[in-house]
Design a protein around this motif. Structure first.
Motif, PDB file in Angstrom:
ATOM      1  N   ARG A 181       0.817  -1.209   0.000  1.00 45.42           N
ATOM      2  CA  ARG A 181       0.000   0.000   0.000  1.00 45.42           C
ATOM      3  C   ARG A 181       0.858   1.270   0.000  1.00 45.42           C
ATOM      4  NH1 ARG A 181      -5.512  -1.318  -0.575  1.00 45.42           N
ATOM      5  NH2 ARG A 181      -6.183   0.260   0.861  1.00 45.42           N
ATOM      6  N   ILE A 182       1.890   1.257  -0.847  1.00 47.31           N
ATOM      7  CA  ILE A 182       2.778   2.400  -1.028  1.00 47.31           C
ATOM      8  C   ILE A 182       2.629   2.878  -2.466  1.00 47.31           C
ATOM      9  CG2 ILE A 182       5.187   3.150  -1.094  1.00 47.31           C
ATOM     10  CD1 ILE A 182       5.778   0.990   1.019  1.00 47.31           C
ATOM     11  N   TYR A 183       2.613   4.200  -2.680  1.00 48.26           N
ATOM     12  CA  TYR A 183       2.589   4.755  -4.034  1.00 48.26           C
ATOM     13  C   TYR A 183       3.771   5.694  -4.205  1.00 48.26           C
ATOM     14  CZ  TYR A 183       1.079   9.340  -2.433  1.00 48.26           C
ATOM     15  OH  TYR A 183       1.046  10.566  -1.833  1.00 48.26           O
ATOM     16  N   ALA A 215      -4.008  12.231  -5.389  1.00 48.65           N
ATOM     17  CA  ALA A 215      -5.202  12.239  -4.544  1.00 48.65           C
ATOM     18  C   ALA A 215      -5.912  10.884  -4.573  1.00 48.65           C
ATOM     19  CB  ALA A 215      -6.151  13.351  -4.982  1.00 48.65           C
ATOM     20  N   SER A 216      -5.964  10.255  -5.724  1.00 49.88           N
ATOM     21  CA  SER A 216      -6.592   8.931  -5.825  1.00 49.88           C
ATOM     22  C   SER A 216      -5.832   7.889  -5.015  1.00 49.88           C
ATOM     23  CB  SER A 216      -6.677   8.476  -7.285  1.00 49.88           C
ATOM     24  OG  SER A 216      -7.511   9.326  -8.015  1.00 49.88           O
ATOM     25  N   ALA A 217      -4.512   7.946  -5.080  1.00 49.83           N
ATOM     26  CA  ALA A 217      -3.686   6.998  -4.325  1.00 49.83           C
ATOM     27  C   ALA A 217      -3.900   7.167  -2.825  1.00 49.83           C
ATOM     28  CB  ALA A 217      -2.213   7.174  -4.678  1.00 49.83           C
ATOM     29  N   TYR A 244      -3.251   4.386   0.216  1.00 50.14           N
ATOM     30  CA  TYR A 244      -1.821   4.177   0.006  1.00 50.14           C
ATOM     31  C   TYR A 244      -1.036   5.313   0.644  1.00 50.14           C
ATOM     32  CZ  TYR A 244      -2.847   0.456  -3.305  1.00 50.14           C
ATOM     33  OH  TYR A 244      -3.272  -0.713  -3.877  1.00 50.14           O
ATOM     34  N   ARG A 245       0.176   5.030   1.081  1.00 48.43           N
ATOM     35  CA  ARG A 245       1.036   6.053   1.658  1.00 48.43           C
ATOM     36  C   ARG A 245       2.148   6.389   0.677  1.00 48.43           C
ATOM     37  NH1 ARG A 245       6.180   4.604   2.685  1.00 48.43           N
ATOM     38  NH2 ARG A 245       6.647   2.577   3.554  1.00 48.43           N
TER      39      ARG A 245
END
Length: 88
Positions: A30-32, A61-63, A68-69
């Motif tokens: 869950r990382i972007y 913004a979607s991430a 996601y962090r």
């Protein structure tokens, strides 16, 4: 224009898109981060399961909305702000 890409929306649901995403993520961690992130590119180069869990977002913004962090490697300022918000 034909939808050639699959992106994730703010609810983390996939949808077809004619345009590529601007940010990449990893569904398990869950990382972007940016598409040119050296950490993500190194993980992709090593092969293995990393690529199977790669997802893409149209915008930051979607991430964030999808849970996601930010990546500490390619987005250190956003990561620092996220970490501060989390501990405060």
């Amino acid at each position: 224009m034909e939808a050639r890409f699959t992106l994730r929306d703010a609810h983390n649901h996939p949808y077809p898109s004619a345009a590529p995403g601007r940010f990449g993520g990893h569904a398990k961690s869950r990382i972007y981060g940016r598409l040119d992130c050296r950490a993500a590119l190194a993980a992709l180069a090593r092969g293995g399961p990393y690529a199977r869990h790669r997802v893409f977002f149209a915008d930051e913004a979607s991430a964030v909305s999808a849970g996601y962090r930010p990546c500490a490697v390619c987005m250190p300022e956003a990561y620092s702000a996220w970490k501060t918000r989390r501990s405060g």
